[in-house]
Write a protein that holds these residues in place. Structure first.
Motif, PDB file in Angstrom:
ATOM      1  N   ASP A  56       0.832  -1.199   0.000  1.00 21.84           N
ATOM      2  CA  ASP A  56       0.000   0.000   0.000  1.00 21.84           C
ATOM      3  C   ASP A  56       0.870   1.254   0.000  1.00 21.84           C
ATOM      4  O   ASP A  56       0.532   2.254  -0.638  1.00 21.84           O
ATOM      5  CB  ASP A  56      -0.917  -0.019   1.215  1.00 21.84           C
ATOM      6  CG  ASP A  56      -2.053   0.981   1.102  1.00 21.84           C
ATOM      7  OD1 ASP A  56      -2.849   0.871   0.146  1.00 21.84           O
ATOM      8  OD2 ASP A  56      -2.147   1.877   1.948  1.00 21.84           O
ATOM      9  N   LYS A  61      -2.447  -1.290  -6.329  1.00 23.31           N
ATOM     10  CA  LYS A  61      -3.906  -1.372  -6.403  1.00 23.31           C
ATOM     11  C   LYS A  61      -4.388  -2.818  -6.332  1.00 23.31           C
ATOM     12  O   LYS A  61      -5.442  -3.091  -5.776  1.00 23.31           O
ATOM     13  CB  LYS A  61      -4.421  -0.708  -7.677  1.00 23.31           C
ATOM     14  CG  LYS A  61      -4.136   0.783  -7.746  1.00 23.31           C
ATOM     15  CD  LYS A  61      -4.800   1.413  -8.955  1.00 23.31           C
ATOM     16  CE  LYS A  61      -4.486   2.902  -9.055  1.00 23.31           C
ATOM     17  NZ  LYS A  61      -4.874   3.643  -7.834  1.00 23.31           N
ATOM     18  N   CYS A  62      -3.620  -3.734  -6.927  1.00 24.59           N
ATOM     19  CA  CYS A  62      -3.997  -5.144  -6.952  1.00 24.59           C
ATOM     20  C   CYS A  62      -2.879  -5.981  -6.327  1.00 24.59           C
ATOM     21  O   CYS A  62      -1.701  -5.801  -6.647  1.00 24.59           O
ATOM     22  CB  CYS A  62      -4.253  -5.621  -8.379  1.00 24.59           C
ATOM     23  SG  CYS A  62      -5.625  -4.760  -9.193  1.00 24.59           S
ATOM     24  N   SER A 185      -4.340   2.685  -1.081  1.00 27.31           N
ATOM     25  CA  SER A 185      -4.246   2.372  -2.511  1.00 27.31           C
ATOM     26  C   SER A 185      -4.889   1.040  -2.894  1.00 27.31           C
ATOM     27  O   SER A 185      -5.514   0.938  -3.946  1.00 27.31           O
ATOM     28  CB  SER A 185      -2.769   2.346  -2.950  1.00 27.31           C
ATOM     29  OG  SER A 185      -2.144   3.577  -2.701  1.00 27.31           O
ATOM     30  N   ILE A 186      -4.728   0.020  -2.086  1.00 28.96           N
ATOM     31  CA  ILE A 186      -5.152  -1.330  -2.474  1.00 28.96           C
ATOM     32  C   ILE A 186      -6.665  -1.393  -2.653  1.00 28.96           C
ATOM     33  O   ILE A 186      -7.426  -1.039  -1.754  1.00 28.96           O
ATOM     34  CB  ILE A 186      -4.692  -2.370  -1.438  1.00 28.96           C
ATOM     35  CG1 ILE A 186      -3.164  -2.410  -1.361  1.00 28.96           C
ATOM     36  CG2 ILE A 186      -5.229  -3.755  -1.797  1.00 28.96           C
ATOM     37  CD1 ILE A 186      -2.625  -3.309  -0.260  1.00 28.96           C
ATOM     38  N   GLN A 187      -7.071  -1.837  -3.836  1.00 29.13           N
ATOM     39  CA  GLN A 187      -8.483  -1.987  -4.161  1.00 29.13           C
ATOM     40  C   GLN A 187      -8.896  -3.450  -4.253  1.00 29.13           C
ATOM     41  O   GLN A 187     -10.074  -3.777  -4.075  1.00 29.13           O
ATOM     42  CB  GLN A 187      -8.795  -1.315  -5.512  1.00 29.13           C
ATOM     43  CG  GLN A 187      -8.402   0.143  -5.592  1.00 29.13           C
ATOM     44  CD  GLN A 187      -9.267   1.012  -4.721  1.00 29.13           C
ATOM     45  OE1 GLN A 187     -10.474   0.800  -4.612  1.00 29.13           O
ATOM     46  NE2 GLN A 187      -8.660   1.998  -4.068  1.00 29.13           N
TER      47      GLN A 187
END
Length: 292
Positions: A56, A61-62, A185-187
């Motif tokens: 993060d 993001k992934c 950030s991490i989705q």
């Protein structure tokens, strides 16, 4: 397969790490406390949490975490290491973290990987290195490593008890993905073949509110409130500096987040769940100071 070549700064970082180890190993009085501290962070239950926070920090993001043939893999699409970040990875008790609104403890997070096994490999677009437990900050270049567009960390799991402990932790994340709400950030987080996501469904009565859907094995809509950011009080910063013996420690502005709609007991989070449950109709995420 073409040979991977190290970046220009690699040799200098490696030499500094080797010199530090030579100094330590020639002085048992110095080496003992460092190895004792290193042993204290050895817990498979912390590995995924530490790696997620690192990912993060660099804008991932992934993220994908999985076990294959007794090897644990962690991969993300965040930024590659630069010279300063790689140098910090190869130092004792040093962290360049300043982005997270949690309070880290001297960069020991990456070292927790050695709780799983004795050798850790890191592949990125610019790096291909291996670290061994005996000298856990001294990098070894991998000439024959594959090229890769992401960041991938892997470690061969030492025994079945460590694997079982790690698998238990992976299942906990699948069953309770609430911490995804608090990452910057991490989705998306994929664990083995289960994909967990957070998605903003709609806004709220003002810019601080949003309705977010957590999806995975089941879907759950929650209401998330984020306060405006404020600077840490100076007396709190001074307490942390004294506790951790870091004179120049500074943190970015912090915020408080309240979540309505999480199933089960409501609790306090410091991005990751703490052991504190609260008799309130909401959960709370904030930079609570915890004993490292």
């Amino acid at each position: 397969m073409s040979m991977r070549k190290p970046p220009r700064y690699f040799d200098a970082v490696k030499v500094r790490a080797r010199q530090n180890w030579d100094t330590l190993e020639n002085s048992p009085e110095l080496a003992g406390p460092w190895k004792q501290l290193f042993g204290q962070v050895q817990s498979p239950r912390h590995v995924l949490s530490e790696l997620l926070q690192n990912a993060d920090d660099v804008g991932a993001k992934c993220v994908h975490a999985w076990i294959d043939n007794d090897r644990f893999f962690f991969e993300h699409d965040g930024e590659d290491f630069d010279e300063a970040q790689f140098a910090s990875l190869c130092r004792f008790g040093f962290s360049n973290k300043r982005k997270m609104h949690t309070i880290g403890f001297r960069g020991v997070g990456f070292k927790s990987l050695f709780s799983l096994g004795g050798t850790v490999e890191v592949l990125t677009p610019t790096l291909a290195v291996r670290f061994h437990r005996q000298r856990f900050t001294e990098p070894v270049w991998l000439d024959d490593a594959e090229s890769i567009d992401s960041t991938r960390i892997s470690v061969l799991i030492q025994d079945s008890s460590r694997r079982n402990e790690l698998q238990k932790n992976l299942r906990e994340w699948v069953d309770s993905p609430a911490s995804l709400l608090f990452f910057n950030s991490i989705q998306e987080l994929k664990i083995d073949d289960v994909t967990l996501r957070k998605e903003i469904v709609s806004g709220g009565p003002d810019a601080h509110w949003s309705r977010i859907r957590l999806s995975g094995q089941s879907d759950n809509d929650v209401i998330l409130f984020r306060s405006a950011e404020e600077a840490f009080p100076e007396d709190a910063l001074e307490e942390i500096r004294q506790e951790r013996d870091i004179g120049d420690l500074n943190f970015p502005p912090c915020r408080v987040e309240l979540v309505i709609g999480l199933p089960g007991d409501q609790r306090l989070y410091a991005v990751l769940p703490t052991g504190v449950t609260v008799k309130l109709p909401f959960s709370c995420n904030a930079p609570f100071l915890q004993d490292p």
